[in-house]
Structure formats: structure tokens, C-alpha cells
Design a protein around this motif. Structure first.
Motif, mmCIF file in Angstrom:
data_model
loop_
_atom_site.group_PDB
_atom_site.id
_atom_site.type_symbol
_atom_site.label_atom_id
_atom_site.label_comp_id
_atom_site.label_asym_id
_atom_site.label_seq_id
_atom_site.Cartn_x
_atom_site.Cartn_y
_atom_site.Cartn_z
ATOM 1 N N PRO A 135 0.823 -1.209 0.000
ATOM 2 C CA PRO A 135 0.000 0.000 0.000
ATOM 3 C C PRO A 135 0.857 1.259 0.000
ATOM 4 O O PRO A 135 1.980 1.264 0.504
ATOM 5 N N LEU A 164 0.815 2.420 10.543
ATOM 6 C CA LEU A 164 1.039 1.802 9.240
ATOM 7 C C LEU A 164 1.852 0.526 9.356
ATOM 8 O O LEU A 164 2.711 0.385 10.220
ATOM 9 N N THR A 168 4.343 -0.584 4.120
ATOM 10 C CA THR A 168 3.690 0.543 3.473
ATOM 11 C C THR A 168 4.709 1.529 2.906
ATOM 12 O O THR A 168 5.692 1.863 3.564
#
Length: 224
Positions: A135, A164, A168
Motif C-alpha cells: 500500500p 502503518l 507501506t
């Protein structure tokens, strides 16, 4: 005798709503018609926290894809009207009647799938797709605000970073008079690409300045 006063409406606890689904809306009421929507002076928007830990969620992601409306992108949820006899559901956004898939033909008032249980207003699905890339989260910070507001925003960015996953990919853009695209790979030597805020850059030129690859759109047009 004077008319009886209307009973006072209970105040809506916005903080509780945000804690339930991790959503903050610019409006808490949906317009009843297109005309009502045009009268809203503030655009409809939602600030959603996808990685937020929510108290009311199924213990595990649902191992099947969501059921979508045939007329709009809405998905089956607790706010839909369900006809258990005909195995139909009515979309709460466009009022379209949809048939439930064969998987749902054994449901009843006491045997509901997780996405129809009232307290599960947010659920997660395991989609039968190829593994997705890591992501990407891009923080965009306005530096023209007051100094104390910028400090508060920076504190929230730091808190968000703690939530996170380690895989990420994180990016940071700050903008004021100029736009700065920060390079996050070298913490010991802060680096940024600075672009003029009063100049328009074509995508190929922007990619060149940022040392990015760029694929030109097809000759027939369309998005790159």
C-alpha cells in the motif's frame, strides 16, 4: 391553549460515530433529492481511516466477495431492506431491488451473514485476487496555515505513521508558495524536489523533474 412544544431532539454524539466506523463526514444527513444536494454549500466528503482498530467488527475477514448493487456501486449492508421470502434486497442509495446470490438462500432473521448484522457496520473481505502491491500512503501538508496548526498536523502525521504496516510505502508533499516533494529514503540527509507553485507542469516534464518513469497515453486518448 398554546400548542405543545416539540420534544427536544437528542444531540448526536459525533465522536461516538467516528469511533464506530472511523469516518468523519462533512455532512451528517444525506440529501433527500438532487435539489437538496445542490443547496448544500459545503461539498459532501468523508475522511476515512482504513487502518483504524474498530470495536465492532467481525472477528475475522469475510472469506467471500461483497454483494454489490446491479445499478450502483453500493454493497450489501445492515441498512439495506431485506425480503427474506423473495430473497431480495433493496439498495439504500438508489432503491434498486436486487436478488441475493445462491449462497444467501438459507438466511433468516436468526441466521444472518455478518454484513447484515446491525452492529457490524464495517466489515473486511478477503477478495479472490492476485496479491496486491504494498500500500502507498501520501501525506499532503499545507504549510500556509498558522504555525501551531502546522505543528498539530505534523503530530497527527507522526501518529498515523505508527499505525502503518512496515511494508507501506510513504510519501510526503508540502505546499505553500512552492510545492516540495520530499525524498523519504535518506533520513540522515533530507532532500526534496521543489516546484514553483505558480507554474503548470506537463506530466512528462513533471516526471522528468522528479526522476520518475512516464508512459504516454495512447494515441486514441484516455487516461495514462
Amino acid at each position: 391553549p398554546p400548542p405543545a412544544p416539540h420534544p427536544a431532539r437528542p444531540l448526536m454524539d459525533f465522536s461516538a460515530l467516528e469511533e464506530t466506523d472511523g469516518c468523519r463526514w462533512s455532512w451528517m444527513l444525506w440529501p433527500w433529492s438532487r435539489l437538496d444536494a445542490t443547496r448544500c454549500v459545503v461539498p459532501f466528503a468523508c475522511l476515512y481511516s482504513p487502518l483504524r482498530a474498530l470495536p465492532n467488527m467481525p472477528p475475522a475477514p469475510l472469506p467471500y466477495p461483497p454483494v454489490t448493487c446491479k445499478a450502483c456501486p453500493a454493497v450489501l449492508n445492515p441498512y439495506c431492506r431485506i425480503d427474506l421470502g423473495s430473497k431480495l434486497w433493496v439498495c439504500p442509495l438508489c432503491s434498486t431491488r436486487n436478488f441475493l446470490p445462491q449462497l444467501y438462500h438459507d438466511i433468516s432473521e436468526t441466521n444472518l451473514p455478518a454484513e447484515l448484522i446491525p452492529q457490524y457496520t464495517t466489515v473486511e473481505y478477503v477478495l479472490p485476487r492476485n496479491a496486491a502491491p504494498a500500500p502507498v500512503v501520501l501525506f499532503v501538508l499545507d504549510t500556509c496555515a498558522r504555525e501551531e496548526e502546522v505543528k498539530v498536523a505534523a503530530e497527527y502525521v507522526v501518529k498515523a505513521l505508527a499505525l502503518l504496516d512496515e511494508t507501506t510505502v510513504v510519501g510526503l508533499i508540502t505546499f505553500g508558495k512552492n510545492v516540495a516533494v520530499h525524498v523519504m529514503a535518506h533520513s540522515e540527509c533530507p532532500t526534496a524536489y521543489v516546484l514553483r507553485g505558480d507554474k503548470d507542469y506537463a506530466p512528462p516534464k513533471l516526471a522528468e523533474l522528479l526522476a520518475l518513469g512516464y508512459a504516454a497515453p495512447p494515441a486514441g486518448g484516455g487516461a495514462p
